[in-house]
Design an enzyme around this catalytic site. Structure first.
Site, PDB file in Angstrom:
ATOM      1  N   GLY A  76       0.804  -1.221   0.000  1.00 12.56           N
ATOM      2  CA  GLY A  76       0.000   0.000   0.000  1.00 12.56           C
ATOM      3  C   GLY A  76       0.832   1.264   0.000  1.00 12.56           C
ATOM      4  O   GLY A  76       0.492   2.253   0.648  1.00 12.56           O
ATOM      5  N   LEU A  77       1.936   1.226  -0.758  1.00 11.68           N
ATOM      6  CA  LEU A  77       2.725   2.438  -0.986  1.00 11.68           C
ATOM      7  C   LEU A  77       3.202   3.144   0.274  1.00 11.68           C
ATOM      8  O   LEU A  77       3.232   4.370   0.329  1.00 11.68           O
ATOM      9  CB  LEU A  77       1.932   3.418  -1.870  1.00 11.68           C
ATOM     10  N   ASN A 103       9.797   6.495  -8.857  1.00 11.26           N
ATOM     11  CA  ASN A 103       8.505   5.866  -9.162  1.00 11.26           C
ATOM     12  C   ASN A 103       7.410   6.696  -8.516  1.00 11.26           C
ATOM     13  O   ASN A 103       7.376   6.857  -7.291  1.00 11.26           O
ATOM     14  CB  ASN A 103       8.540   4.430  -8.606  1.00 11.26           C
ATOM     15  N   CYS A 133      -1.868   1.881  -9.630  1.00  8.26           N
ATOM     16  CA  CYS A 133      -2.535   2.049  -8.342  1.00  8.26           C
ATOM     17  C   CYS A 133      -4.018   2.285  -8.592  1.00  8.26           C
ATOM     18  O   CYS A 133      -4.435   2.765  -9.633  1.00  8.26           O
ATOM     19  CB  CYS A 133      -1.952   3.197  -7.535  1.00  8.26           C
ATOM     20  N   ILE A 194       6.100  -5.768 -16.431  1.00  5.77           N
ATOM     21  CA  ILE A 194       4.752  -5.597 -15.908  1.00  5.77           C
ATOM     22  C   ILE A 194       4.809  -5.237 -14.430  1.00  5.77           C
ATOM     23  O   ILE A 194       5.725  -5.625 -13.729  1.00  5.77           O
ATOM     24  CB  ILE A 194       3.902  -6.889 -16.061  1.00  5.77           C
ATOM     25  N   ASN A 195       3.797  -4.526 -13.999  1.00  3.78           N
ATOM     26  CA  ASN A 195       3.544  -4.410 -12.574  1.00  3.78           C
ATOM     27  C   ASN A 195       2.911  -5.728 -12.121  1.00  3.78           C
ATOM     28  O   ASN A 195       2.858  -6.680 -12.896  1.00  3.78           O
ATOM     29  CB  ASN A 195       2.609  -3.229 -12.298  1.00  3.78           C
ATOM     30  N   GLY A 246       9.172  -8.822 -14.380  1.00  8.84           N
ATOM     31  CA  GLY A 246       8.131  -9.763 -13.991  1.00  8.84           C
ATOM     32  C   GLY A 246       8.739 -11.138 -13.824  1.00  8.84           C
ATOM     33  O   GLY A 246       8.853 -11.893 -14.784  1.00  8.84           O
ATOM     34  N   THR A 269      11.229  -9.231  -7.100  1.00 11.65           N
ATOM     35  CA  THR A 269      11.070 -10.255  -6.075  1.00 11.65           C
ATOM     36  C   THR A 269      12.307 -11.143  -5.898  1.00 11.65           C
ATOM     37  O   THR A 269      12.595 -11.584  -4.783  1.00 11.65           O
ATOM     38  CB  THR A 269       9.837 -11.102  -6.428  1.00 11.65           C
TER      39      THR A 269
HETATM   40  C1  LIG Z   1       6.810  -5.849  -2.153  1.00  5.85           C
HETATM   41  C2  LIG Z   1       6.596  -5.191  -3.475  1.00  5.85           C
HETATM   42  C3  LIG Z   1       6.346  -3.823  -3.534  1.00  5.85           C
HETATM   43  C4  LIG Z   1       6.152  -3.191  -4.757  1.00  5.85           C
HETATM   44  N1  LIG Z   1       5.945  -1.834  -4.800  1.00  5.85           N
HETATM   45  C5  LIG Z   1       5.865  -1.201  -5.997  1.00  5.85           C
HETATM   46  C6  LIG Z   1       5.763   0.223  -6.075  1.00  5.85           C
HETATM   47  O1  LIG Z   1       5.782   0.900  -5.077  1.00  5.85           O
HETATM   48  N2  LIG Z   1       5.676   0.803  -7.301  1.00  5.85           N
HETATM   49  C7  LIG Z   1       5.673   0.053  -8.455  1.00  5.85           C
HETATM   50  O2  LIG Z   1       5.582   0.611  -9.553  1.00  5.85           O
HETATM   51  N3  LIG Z   1       5.777  -1.293  -8.408  1.00  5.85           N
HETATM   52  C8  LIG Z   1       5.877  -1.933  -7.213  1.00  5.85           C
HETATM   53  N4  LIG Z   1       6.009  -3.308  -7.179  1.00  5.85           N
HETATM   54  C9  LIG Z   1       6.025  -4.061  -8.437  1.00  5.85           C
HETATM   55  C10 LIG Z   1       7.442  -4.353  -8.900  1.00  5.85           C
HETATM   56  O3  LIG Z   1       8.137  -3.155  -9.138  1.00  5.85           O
HETATM   57  C11 LIG Z   1       7.436  -5.216 -10.175  1.00  5.85           C
HETATM   58  O4  LIG Z   1       6.752  -4.516 -11.189  1.00  5.85           O
HETATM   59  C12 LIG Z   1       6.750  -6.544  -9.963  1.00  5.85           C
HETATM   60  O5  LIG Z   1       7.028  -7.042  -8.678  1.00  5.85           O
HETATM   61  C13 LIG Z   1       7.135  -7.591 -10.981  1.00  5.85           C
HETATM   62  O6  LIG Z   1       8.493  -7.906 -10.953  1.00  5.85           O
HETATM   63  P1  LIG Z   1       9.101  -9.129 -10.082  1.00  5.85           P
HETATM   64  O7  LIG Z   1       8.285 -10.337 -10.379  1.00  5.85           O
HETATM   65  O8  LIG Z   1      10.522  -9.237 -10.534  1.00  5.85           O
HETATM   66  O9  LIG Z   1       8.997  -8.724  -8.657  1.00  5.85           O
HETATM   67  C14 LIG Z   1       6.199  -3.943  -5.953  1.00  5.85           C
HETATM   68  C15 LIG Z   1       6.446  -5.316  -5.886  1.00  5.85           C
HETATM   69  C16 LIG Z   1       6.656  -5.945  -4.684  1.00  5.85           C
HETATM   70  C17 LIG Z   1       6.921  -7.417  -4.657  1.00  5.85           C
END
Ligand SMILES: Cc1cc2nc3c(=O)[nH]c(=O)nc-3n(C[C@H](O)[C@H](O)[C@H](O)COP(=O)(O)O)c2cc1C
Ligand SMILES: Cc1cc2nc3c(=O)[nH]c(=O)nc-3n(C[C@H](O)[C@H](O)[C@H](O)COP(=O)(O)OP(=O)(O)OC[C@H]3O[C@@H](n4cnc5c(N)ncnc54)[C@H](O)[C@@H]3O)c2cc1C
Ligand SMILES: Cc1cc2nc3c(=O)[nH]c(=O)nc-3n(C[C@H](O)[C@H](O)[C@H](O)COP(=O)(O)OP(=O)(O)OC[C@H]3O[C@@H](n4cnc5c(N)ncnc54)[C@H](O)[C@@H]3O)c2cc1C
Ligand SMILES: Cc1cc2nc3c(=O)[nH]c(=O)nc-3n(C[C@H](O)[C@H](O)[C@H](O)COP(=O)(O)O)c2cc1C
Ligand code: FES
Ligand code: FES
Lengths: 305, 260, 305, 260
Positions: A76-77, A103, A133, A194-195, A246, A269
């Site tokens: 939740g940011l 970001n 968001c 991707i997000n 992703g 991750t």
């Molecule tokens: C704990 C956590 C917090 C995240 N917070 C944000 C964020 O604040 N802003 C954002 O654009 N993406 C956020 N993401 C998304 C990641 O930046 C990324 O897009 C997403 O996790 C996919 O990549 P990954 O599978 O390598 O983690 C968050 C991801 C995780 C796991």
């Protein structure tokens, strides 16, 4: 051959990185904690924890559920707000040669614009517009899932952003290509995707959703095939560069994204399981380049046969 | 640079059907460890479960680090399958651990596998101050374990169990209430959240300082991802979210807000 | 308590099952192969391999990629055609008390209608309209991703289907609730979800997409959080029952889907790793019901606190 | 009902750095096994990799089943970690295996780990007909293995390697071409697809029947999911997709279409 130095620099349409490995927003804080495990100079860019105009304390209750080769988060940011970021974190990060991607997250379009405005005058290298968001005005659906809202937010933010502008897309859409085209048309310099995917978990002992807000964001290796498909689709569709992410967890994943057309990669991750994964992947890419005789990473990007 | 890497397992001991200890070589790179700190441990080389598992230090010396682990799911099952001389990927020490100097009389409360870090604490305190007076209360759901170890480490030891009729029946709050008038300089507690939630108001009311070693599901374990939180009082009515892994896992009873 | 017999029967709005465990189309063939490993009488219903009007030999090239806790498939609806199904497979399946769900797939709306017509006169218990196959007229996007097309295909097929009609949704959409509402309005008796997520894999040694058709369908535990969220959302949105699926691999997963509001469950990919998984999950559900004192499975369905 | 369940590992043997054998107890429920059949084996109790791994029978008798396995990825790495007396989840026997009756003179071609099922075949054939004349050609990328075993099972043995200079250099097609005039009643072959693709036209042209034991990535392993296919000639110009796992993995060289 082994001593020949490889060209690893990439250009995300105005944002140049000394190598294509970046870290994903929200998974790396502001770099401080990981600086005790790896040399931040090895990372092309750091996308910092999602910023909001005001400090936010984030969601209450449980914020994480581990899922098969993935995790749901509901942070939740939580962040100290853009002003504290400017004051406390930029100076820290500027000690390293890694680029800084801010970001940015708004509750509404005006907030996005205001943040873009503020950060345009600060020492960051790029703004990453996170439109995943929830958009309160649009019934809680993310800004990034409605093409018209995407058009509006990107075009308005573009006017305020005097910096390199990345737009980060939500994967929870029917047609990612259509959204990507709009983002390109409205003047983004680069597309990140991707997000997280929208997902859910239930505590079968308490018989309640584990997360207070019911759904959370799925990330990690589990989503990699979905992310790769979207990165490929978008790279085929737009001319601006793609920052792919992703589920990237190892060298093979990274090569897949590069071959699919991503100009740079973000690791999220995977940092949790292996704090040195970025450096290991960078190493692995170099080995791959030597084996397959690329001397410039740009030859490898999109090089599908 | 902090330590993350492979360490050799020196010994492994079964404590009962579910609980075991792993003792690993302490890497030279780890200069200091504090009781109450933990390591984030990769349980499998094959990716699943994906996340590391936080495990407290249950003892250490200059050459070794000991973990006492209860098998509850896949990750801890995998940890249980490691054998002596195999290598295991650990990262730490993490978190802020217990704060201790030269208390003379302390109270220690442990619940379930929460007794593991408490054991580590007592070993250090006894090492540094052999005259320290220790009163220990341990609570278990079923059959107690490590009773002898704690006997040796405590001046007074009370054990309760919810089901084992050879011991006093009930929760740690009962014996706690009966001794709370004593002049303990510090209380150290670790156990399931409901236990910590139950003892904290008792100790707070008696104005006795307590260090709670808490638990929360974690991902990074180092303070970067913000998925682990502890709700901490701020001002008279407010709260802030602190990171369980980095700002904790030790928090004072006076500062924690227990929700739900 | 342990001997008390539990009520496990569920009613999918006209299709009654003696227990809520079914198997997902395409993962169980026509039941023949698995009948050598488990007693098909233990399965509430079998959704057979996706049928087309004419026999199809399916896609060429590699058809499977294993992914982290999931798999991509690109079978391409290889099947003997609806007529061979009627002649060869219905009589086989009718030896068992399991219900027969015919999964139907068309190249166009007319084909869907024709198949519904044909099967309405045959001895099957339900028709499952699979609208996740690519719709050639709509540029290859699945029928199930365009609300207008969904409306048209469901309303037309409904007129030809004289049987219980399930509509199976694609998860590759922005708003699954909107699609589900349309499906309900157009007269479906039940909604099944999710079909596979669109995903991709690249062979980094050959530098080619692994699958000839580039993308394939992701299934298995990896997708479970996404599936659960969609099942929950749809169950909250429509009044007709939901047949939930997507990554269910063990008892805990199954309970999550039931608590999320699915009236019955389908097990797909998990059969591959464990051919007895359906029976094991059924057993596990019974144990859970005893522990949490449900004597009728219908009390458990949607029972979130 | 067919067998799927846990079986005990009786013995484990390292053949070289990468190749090892596991011998497991044959469950009573398995009435018959045929050389060339395979089992689909769960490599990990913890879910990842999710799918079973198909492994050919490399030998069997009434009490045991042997697998000869090459470590190439996570699944086979996990198989390599099993120890004697542990239990492993196998499912089978699957597929149609080799067809054999009482041939007097046969040719056998194995490439890489494809020699495993061929070994199983020769053991059975020798057991049933000690006078059978066996000519064997084995091809390896690097250093050959199981040479002695095959020496004992063959009347003539040729080994080629792409890199090991102690052996004839090259592919199995070279020795094959030099002996193809002999009156073999049947050829049995197993190896990587490029090898099978190379030898098949040679044998077809010589009108020599060949049974190919083929490979394809699998999921269910029993014919239900249709992810494993073999393209089989149908009529003069057509083809059909057969299931590698259920209709194969043995197909005759005369019926297979090799794409790509
Ligand atoms: C704990 C956590 C917090 C995240 N917070 C944000 C964020 O604040 N802003 C954002 O654009 N993406 C956020 N993401 C998304 C990641 O930046 C990324 O897009 C997403 O996790 C996919 O990549 P990954 O599978 O390598 O983690 C968050 C991801 C995780 C796991
Ligand atoms: C800072 C810190 C220190 C720790 N120190 C230690 C230590 O020293 N020793 C130690 O043993 N542990 C310690 N833990 C706890 C340890 O991290 C967890 O036990 C471990 O992560 C569990 O991982 P797992 O994969 O085995 O189980 P998981 O699979 O993660 O999970 C839990 C299991 O419990 C089941 N379950 C969950 N809720 C319920 C319920 N209500 N009823 C019944 N079953 C349920 C689930 O189905 C699952 O099988 C510590 C934790 C933290 C945060
Ligand atoms: C019917 C049948 C019978 C079989 N019998 C046997 C047997 O008796 N013995 C035996 O050992 N095997 C046998 N196999 C093969 C065996 O099933 C596979 O080796 C096994 O599934 C591999 O699983 P894995 O998890 O170890 O590797 P995976 O992780 O599945 O995969 C392959 C590895 O190779 C790498 N890789 C893939 N392509 C390339 C490339 N072009 N260049 C370099 N690296 C690459 C990948 O990165 C990966 O690490 C048989 C297969 C079939 C279908
Ligand atoms: C190999 C395979 C083939 C499939 N074929 C079909 C099909 O023909 N028709 C259909 O509606 N769904 C098909 N599906 C989708 C499944 O029925 C199911 O919706 C999906 O796999 C999610 O469930 P799971 O994760 O339990 O497998 C197929 C899935 C797999 C893995
Ligand atoms: S686990 Fe990442 S901040 Fe605590
Ligand atoms: S692996 Fe399922 S049909 Fe062959």
């Amino acid at each position: 051959m082994h001593n020949q130095s490889l060209k690893l620099g990439v250009d995300l349409n105005g944002l140049t990185l000394h190598n294509p490995i970046t870290v994903a927003s929200g998974t790396f804080g502001f770099g401080r904690e990981y600086s005790e495990y790896i040399d931040l100079n090895q990372i092309g860019a750091i996308s910092v924890k999602g910023l909001t105009l005001e400090p936010r304390s984030g969601n209450e209750g449980i914020r994480i559920v581990e899922t098969p080769m993935g995790m749901l988060n509901s942070v939740g940011l939580q962040n100290p707000g853009v002003h504290a970021f400017i004051k406390e974190e930029i100076p820290f990060l500027r000690q390293y040669q890694t680029k800084i991607i801010a970001n940015i997250n708004g509750n509404n379009i005006e907030e996005y614009c205001e943040m873009a405005q503020i950060l345009s005058n600060e020492d960051v290298d790029s703004l990453e517009l996170n439109i995943s968001c929830p958009n309160v005005k649009n019934g809680g659906l993310a800004f990034g899932t409605n093409p018209e809202v995407v058009k509006e937010v990107v075009s308005k933010v573009r006017k305020h952003a005097k910096k390199h502008l990345i737009v980060k897309l939500s994967p929870n859409v029917t047609d990612i290509k259509a959204i990507a085209k709009i983002v390109e048309q409205e003047g983004a310099d680069c597309i990140a995707l991707i997000n997280t995917l929208s997902g859910m978990a239930i505590d079968i002992y308490k018989r309640k959703p584990v997360l207070n807000r019911i759904s959370g964001g799925l990330s990690g290796p589990a989503v990699k095939p979905v992310a790769l498909r979207m990165v490929y689709d978008v790279a085929q569709t737009v001319k601006i560069p793609v920052l792919g992410m992703g589920g990237i967890s190892n060298t093979a994943d990274a090569i897949e994204f590069l071959l699919a057309g991503a100009t740079a990669l973000a690791i999220g991750t995977a940092n949790f399981a292996n704090p040195k994964v970025t450096a290991e992947i960078l190493n692995g890419i170099e080995t791959y380049m030597r084996t397959y005789q690329y001397d410039d990473i740009n030859q490898l990007i999109g090089d599908l046969r | 640079m902090k330590f993350q890497g492979l360490v050799r397992i020196i010994s492994k001991k079964e404590i009962n059907d579910e609980v075991f200890t792993l003792c690993v070589e302490r890497p030279k790179a780890i200069e200091s460890i504090k009781a109450g700190q933990f390591f984030n441990i990769k349980t499998s080389a094959y990716g699943s479960p994906m996340l590391r598992r936080p495990i407290s230090v249950s003892g250490y010396d200059k050459d070794s680090i000991e973990f006492t682990i209860k098998v509850i799911g896949d990750g801890t099952k995998q940890l249980h399958q490691y054998e002596v001389d195999e290598k295991i990927d650990i990262m730490g020490p993490l978190g802020n651990g217990f704060e201790y100097s030269n208390e003379q009389e302390i109270l220690v409360i442990g619940g379930g596998i929460g007794i593991a870090p408490v054991k580590g604490l007592l070993e250090v305190l006894k090492r540094e101050n052999p005259n320290i007076k220790v009163t220990t209360i341990l609570g278990f759901k079923d059959e107690p374990y490590l009773e002898e170890t704690f006997n040796a480490l405590s001046d007074t030891l009370k054990i309760v169990s919810e089901t084992d009729s050879r011991y006093e029946k009930g929760f740690v709050t009962e014996p706690l209430k009966s001794i709370i008038w004593k002049p303990f300089q510090m209380t150290y507690a670790c156990g399931p959240t409901p236990m910590l939630k139950a003892i904290t108001p008792v100790l707070n009311a008696a104005k006795m300082p307590v260090q709670l070693l808490m638990e929360e599901k974690m991902a990074c374990g180092i303070g970067a991802c913000l998925v682990c939180t502890c709700k901490i009082k701020e001002g008279d009515f407010g709260y802030k979210h602190q990171r369980m892994c980095k700002d904790g896992p030790m928090f004072y009873g006076s500062e924690v807000i227990f929700d739900a």
